[in-house]
Design a protein around this motif. Sequence first.
Motif, mmCIF file in Angstrom:
data_model
loop_
_atom_site.group_PDB
_atom_site.id
_atom_site.type_symbol
_atom_site.label_atom_id
_atom_site.label_comp_id
_atom_site.label_asym_id
_atom_site.label_seq_id
_atom_site.Cartn_x
_atom_site.Cartn_y
_atom_site.Cartn_z
ATOM 1 N N ALA A 1 21.233 34.517 20.874
ATOM 2 C CA ALA A 1 20.672 35.792 21.315
ATOM 3 C C ALA A 1 19.224 35.667 21.779
ATOM 4 C CB ALA A 1 20.757 36.815 20.174
ATOM 5 N N LEU A 2 18.631 34.507 21.575
ATOM 6 C CA LEU A 2 17.228 34.299 21.937
ATOM 7 C C LEU A 2 17.158 33.289 23.064
ATOM 8 C CD1 LEU A 2 15.828 34.006 18.301
ATOM 9 C CD2 LEU A 2 15.983 36.055 19.724
ATOM 10 N N LEU B 1 16.557 43.895 14.565
ATOM 11 C CA LEU B 1 15.587 42.846 14.823
ATOM 12 C C LEU B 1 14.358 43.402 15.545
ATOM 13 C CD1 LEU B 1 15.011 39.777 14.744
ATOM 14 C CD2 LEU B 1 16.066 39.639 17.009
ATOM 15 N N CYS C 1 19.510 30.296 16.227
ATOM 16 C CA CYS C 1 20.316 31.522 16.319
ATOM 17 C C CYS C 1 21.774 31.161 16.583
ATOM 18 C CB CYS C 1 19.792 32.424 17.440
ATOM 19 S SG CYS C 1 20.820 33.899 17.633
ATOM 20 N N PRO C 2 22.679 31.558 15.703
ATOM 21 C CA PRO C 2 24.076 31.146 15.838
ATOM 22 C C PRO C 2 24.833 31.827 16.980
ATOM 23 C CG PRO C 2 23.846 32.624 13.975
ATOM 24 C CD PRO C 2 22.453 32.357 14.490
ATOM 25 N N VAL C 3 24.255 32.877 17.532
ATOM 26 C CA VAL C 3 24.963 33.571 18.618
ATOM 27 C C VAL C 3 24.183 33.502 19.937
ATOM 28 C CG1 VAL C 3 26.207 35.123 17.080
ATOM 29 C CG2 VAL C 3 23.970 35.818 17.956
ATOM 30 N N LEU D 1 13.672 41.211 10.638
ATOM 31 C CA LEU D 1 14.764 42.175 10.482
ATOM 32 C C LEU D 1 14.282 43.292 9.569
ATOM 33 C CD1 LEU D 1 17.766 39.758 9.937
ATOM 34 C CD2 LEU D 1 17.453 41.279 11.892
ATOM 35 N N CYS E 1 22.659 40.016 19.237
ATOM 36 C CA CYS E 1 22.146 39.738 17.889
ATOM 37 C C CYS E 1 23.029 40.381 16.826
ATOM 38 C CB CYS E 1 20.720 40.282 17.762
ATOM 39 S SG CYS E 1 20.052 40.197 16.092
ATOM 40 N N GLU E 2 23.379 39.575 15.824
ATOM 41 C CA GLU E 2 24.221 40.063 14.729
ATOM 42 C C GLU E 2 23.467 40.118 13.408
ATOM 43 O OE1 GLU E 2 27.631 37.487 14.804
ATOM 44 O OE2 GLU E 2 28.452 38.433 16.603
ATOM 45 N N GLY E 3 22.158 39.953 13.491
ATOM 46 C CA GLY E 3 21.333 40.117 12.284
ATOM 47 C C GLY E 3 21.489 39.018 11.257
ATOM 48 N N HIS E 4 21.784 37.818 11.703
ATOM 49 C CA HIS E 4 21.959 36.715 10.755
ATOM 50 C C HIS E 4 20.656 36.325 10.061
ATOM 51 C CE1 HIS E 4 26.100 36.004 11.838
ATOM 52 N NE2 HIS E 4 25.764 36.044 13.111
ATOM 53 N N GLY E 5 19.544 36.511 10.758
ATOM 54 C CA GLY E 5 18.245 36.291 10.128
ATOM 55 C C GLY E 5 17.726 34.864 10.138
ATOM 56 N N MET E 6 18.434 33.959 10.767
ATOM 57 C CA MET E 6 17.924 32.584 10.807
ATOM 58 C C MET E 6 16.591 32.505 11.539
ATOM 59 S SD MET E 6 21.300 32.374 10.470
ATOM 60 C CE MET E 6 22.681 31.287 10.202
ATOM 61 N N CYS E 7 16.448 33.305 12.583
ATOM 62 C CA CYS E 7 15.186 33.299 13.336
ATOM 63 C C CYS E 7 14.042 33.763 12.441
ATOM 64 C CB CYS E 7 15.300 34.184 14.575
ATOM 65 S SG CYS E 7 15.762 35.891 14.245
HETATM 66 S S1 SF4 Z 1 19.174 34.447 14.344
HETATM 67 FE FE1 SF4 Z 1 20.030 35.402 16.207
HETATM 68 S S2 SF4 Z 1 21.598 36.786 15.434
HETATM 69 FE FE2 SF4 Z 1 20.261 36.280 13.733
HETATM 70 S S3 SF4 Z 1 18.714 37.890 13.651
HETATM 71 FE FE3 SF4 Z 1 17.902 36.212 14.874
HETATM 72 S S4 SF4 Z 1 18.446 36.742 16.993
HETATM 73 FE FE4 SF4 Z 1 19.728 37.960 15.658
#
Ligand code: SF4
Length: 65
Positions: free
Chosen positions: A60-61, A32, A56-58, A26, A10-16
Amino acid sequence: MKVIVDYDRCEGHGMCEERAGDIFRLDDAGDLHFSYEGEEIPARREADAKAAAGVCPVAALKIVS
Ligand code: SF4
């Protein structure tokens, strides 16, 4: 259905959080917080949890059933 959060990825993008703010949040430090850590997602929240995982762009979920 459960969601496994890869906190290292997770890079904290916040889309979730934008998609399902009551499930993924966040904090001010950018960490997160997941409301259902180690628990089943309630059936009525599954669709939003899946949608959040999908944005999630990376990746992580991870959804597990
Ligand atoms: S969208 Fe993905 S990277 Fe961003 S906060 Fe959520 S889990 Fe982390």
